[in-house]
Design a protein around this motif. Structure first.
Motif, PDB file in Angstrom:
ATOM      1  N   ALA A  52       0.946  -0.942  -0.064  1.00  0.00           N
ATOM      2  CA  ALA A  52       0.310   0.491   0.184  1.00  0.00           C
ATOM      3  C   ALA A  52       0.921   1.617   0.210  1.00  0.00           C
ATOM      4  O   ALA A  52       2.160   0.966   0.202  1.00  0.00           O
ATOM      5  N   ARG A  98      -2.401   6.804   4.292  1.00  0.00           N
ATOM      6  CA  ARG A  98      -2.656   5.653   3.226  1.00  0.00           C
ATOM      7  C   ARG A  98      -3.352   6.859   1.741  1.00  0.00           C
ATOM      8  O   ARG A  98      -4.031   7.707   1.955  1.00  0.00           O
ATOM      9  N   PRO A 118      -4.917   6.254  -1.720  1.00  0.00           N
ATOM     10  CA  PRO A 118      -6.281   4.784  -1.939  1.00  0.00           C
ATOM     11  C   PRO A 118      -6.206   4.496  -3.146  1.00  0.00           C
ATOM     12  O   PRO A 118      -4.923   5.087  -4.301  1.00  0.00           O
ATOM     13  N   GLY A 119      -6.251   3.807  -3.334  1.00  0.00           N
ATOM     14  CA  GLY A 119      -5.375   2.558  -4.599  1.00  0.00           C
ATOM     15  C   GLY A 119      -7.086   3.739  -6.159  1.00  0.00           C
ATOM     16  O   GLY A 119      -7.833   3.758  -5.650  1.00  0.00           O
ATOM     17  N   SER A 120      -6.330   3.181  -7.495  1.00  0.00           N
ATOM     18  CA  SER A 120      -7.667   4.153  -8.507  1.00  0.00           C
ATOM     19  C   SER A 120      -8.410   2.581  -8.566  1.00  0.00           C
ATOM     20  O   SER A 120     -10.016   3.006  -8.241  1.00  0.00           O
ATOM     21  N   ASP A 121      -8.619   1.362  -7.268  1.00  0.00           N
ATOM     22  CA  ASP A 121      -9.792   0.919  -7.002  1.00  0.00           C
ATOM     23  C   ASP A 121     -10.414   1.639  -6.290  1.00  0.00           C
ATOM     24  O   ASP A 121     -12.115   0.870  -5.946  1.00  0.00           O
ATOM     25  N   GLU A 122     -10.721   2.641  -5.454  1.00  0.00           N
ATOM     26  CA  GLU A 122     -11.102   2.829  -4.262  1.00  0.00           C
ATOM     27  C   GLU A 122     -11.852   4.505  -4.462  1.00  0.00           C
ATOM     28  O   GLU A 122     -12.271   4.622  -3.583  1.00  0.00           O
ATOM     29  N   VAL A 123     -11.219   5.046  -5.778  1.00  0.00           N
ATOM     30  CA  VAL A 123     -11.931   5.982  -5.884  1.00  0.00           C
ATOM     31  C   VAL A 123     -13.199   5.899  -6.525  1.00  0.00           C
ATOM     32  O   VAL A 123     -13.282   5.074  -7.909  1.00  0.00           O
ATOM     33  N   GLN A 181     -15.828   5.783  -9.541  1.00  0.00           N
ATOM     34  CA  GLN A 181     -15.408   6.645 -11.394  1.00  0.00           C
ATOM     35  C   GLN A 181     -16.740   7.404 -11.369  1.00  0.00           C
ATOM     36  O   GLN A 181     -18.051   6.966 -11.068  1.00  0.00           O
TER      37      GLN A 181
END
Length: 123
Positions: A2, A111, A113-118, A120
């Motif tokens: 992470a 932290r 956040p990863g792009s999958d957590e933002v 869309q």
């Protein structure tokens, strides 16, 4: 793994203390950066210019208002960062505890956040 951002925060007093020993602080910081690079966790690191050289864009009213620095009402200023890729929050905290910092400074650990957590658009 992470991503975590170690945000360097200082006060006028801690910044003055750092500048008083700037050569020693720079050596310690370079060594710290080398340690993180050797450990394979460092993604980036940058320091920021004197706050007096910046501006604030305030969106509190109908139109944005631009004010030159320094920021008179701010007690702590963001002075730079280290971006790490580590296994856990605890590992990020352990690196933060090793940051060469002047007395009174703080390191905020956040932290990324990863792009999958933002959220869309249109999702």
């Amino acid at each position: 793994m992470a991503k975590y951002l170690l945000i360097m925060r200082g006060t006028d007093e801690s910044n003055a203390a750092m500048m008083a020993d700037i050569d020693e602080m720079m050596v310690a910081t370079r060594q710290f950066i080398e340690e993180m690079a050797k450990a394979g966790v460092l993604l980036g690191a940058e320091g920021l210019d004197d706050p007096a050289q910046g501006v604030v864009v305030d969106f509190g009213g109908e139109a944005p208002v631009v004010t030159d620095g320094p920021y008179g009402e701010t007690k702590e200023l963001f002075g730079g960062f280290f971006l790490l890729d580590v296994a856990s929050k605890q590992e990020a905290v352990e690196w933060a505890r090793r940051v060469p910092a002047a007395r009174g400074a703080k390191v905020e650990v956040r932290r990324v956040p990863g792009s999958d957590e933002v959220p869309q658009v249109g999702a």
